[in-house]
Design an enzyme around this catalytic site. Sequence first.
Site, PDB file in Angstrom:
ATOM      1  N   ASP A 145     -41.656 -15.437 -12.246  1.00 30.13           N
ATOM      2  CA  ASP A 145     -41.306 -16.320 -12.333  1.00 30.13           C
ATOM      3  C   ASP A 145     -39.624 -16.149 -12.785  1.00 30.13           C
ATOM      4  O   ASP A 145     -38.964 -17.563 -13.257  1.00 30.13           O
ATOM      5  CB  ASP A 145     -41.563 -15.957 -13.894  1.00 30.13           C
ATOM      6  CG  ASP A 145     -41.458 -15.162 -14.789  1.00 30.13           C
ATOM      7  OD1 ASP A 145     -42.078 -13.330 -14.233  1.00 30.13           O
ATOM      8  OD2 ASP A 145     -40.394 -14.392 -15.273  1.00 30.13           O
ATOM      9  N   ASN A 146     -39.274 -15.614 -11.919  1.00 32.90           N
ATOM     10  CA  ASN A 146     -37.507 -15.317 -11.711  1.00 32.90           C
ATOM     11  C   ASN A 146     -36.907 -15.657 -10.137  1.00 32.90           C
ATOM     12  O   ASN A 146     -35.869 -15.490 -10.151  1.00 32.90           O
ATOM     13  CB  ASN A 146     -36.674 -14.478 -12.219  1.00 32.90           C
ATOM     14  CG  ASN A 146     -37.107 -13.982 -14.342  1.00 32.90           C
ATOM     15  OD1 ASN A 146     -37.008 -15.350 -14.464  1.00 32.90           O
ATOM     16  ND2 ASN A 146     -36.814 -12.633 -13.546  1.00 32.90           N
TER      17      ASN A 146
END
Length: 469
Positions: A243-244
Amino acid sequence: MKLVPRYTDIAENFAIEDFPASVASPQLLLWNESLAKQFNINIADDLRANIFSGNEQQAIPAVALGYSGHQFGHFSPRLGDGRAHLLGAISDDENQLWDIQLKGSGATPYSRGGDGRCALGPAIREYVMSEAMHALGVKTTRCLAVVGSGETVYRSLPQAGAIVTRVATSHIRVGSFQYLATQGDVEGLKNLADLAIERHYPEIIDTGSQRYLAFLGAVIKNQVKLVVSWMRVGFIHGVMNTDNTLVSGETIDYGPCAMMNSFDFDTVFSSIDKQGRYAFGNQPNIANWNCARLAESLIPLISDDDEQAVSLMTPFINSFAEQFNTQFTAMWAQKLGLSGAHASDDELIAELLTLLKGSELDYTDTFDALTESLNGEVLMPDVLTQWVIKWKSRTDENSYKKMRTANPRVIPRNHIIEKILAEYVNTGSSELLGSFMGVLSDPYFTNKNLAEYRALLQSDKNYKTFCGT
């Protein structure tokens, strides 16, 4: 500030309309004037705090984006913007659209019981680190503003709250694709992939499955470039979850990040990375692993036959290692100003890194000293004396220029960041930040205040960074 909607037509519940929560007494703490000019943002000084705290509703509704994520290897199907609101997209002076997002702007449908707020320290860290990375020539999201909320957020201790305004070419993450794939939303996957291609890889003109294979290949290429650039300057991301990981190849999320001082591939500063999953030397493997997770999500766009899709994508995933090794070797050659290629180069590099680790030499200062030694007398550690003789035989008249553009003189040292954060927490401003950002405007060639920004004499092995949630 003219905003246009973003992501609202990708899929149902991908971009959920939501509004920032107002704050008591917003105060503008940091304003990025050069970035404001890039986006032609002409907002009166007295209005900025209100707008970039989220107190003033914009012409279009803000949204919270949904995404999944492998966090330290464990999959969470529904993460999303738990403390961020995307205001929309804004055009820069070259007519390119950039997302503009408030972070720390209150709870959203993805908050999972959290307050959706951000403490002052992590907000300042994101501003300083992202601007430092930009100055160092590393692709990154940027910060336009930091606004103090005038409220208290409660973590382990009560802290002052703040809101960050972040801009990015997009917020399309590997986890964005995982989110839609988990729901079996093939149409949404296609819409998102097409938007990512349009925004980041317009050179892809293929159709059908070849279009999305080319997209996967382009993302892998940019992830390789990003990780090599991190390692060139000694940056440790600290939380390389899917998600990063932006498909654009930009750095995002400056939570438990840090810069390496003493060289060691095993360096970890993140308080939550107990196993060293995201250690300095592990970053290439994790980037490769994250790209494989993207490939899994793209399977429905490649073929109705999962095995065939995997067969078609496997060469792309396998190419990561070869691409990385090629660029990694080229990076060291540039940092050392090596003339051409030589059979003994790998041995020369390995010997230097062994000496650096064994003597706990500072990564940045050592390469700066090597660079400047080609320009005159520089005091070098005794342990490097014999190695330097061998190295200099591999340099030529172009070596200094190569090295000077690869080896920064100034980086955002961990102790400098901590001093800046402490000043903001204690007084609401920082004299050090002003002088530091001035020096960072020319991090490869500056001669200003070098002694002030060198490594500390004591070891930083016990230094810890923390997630900003």
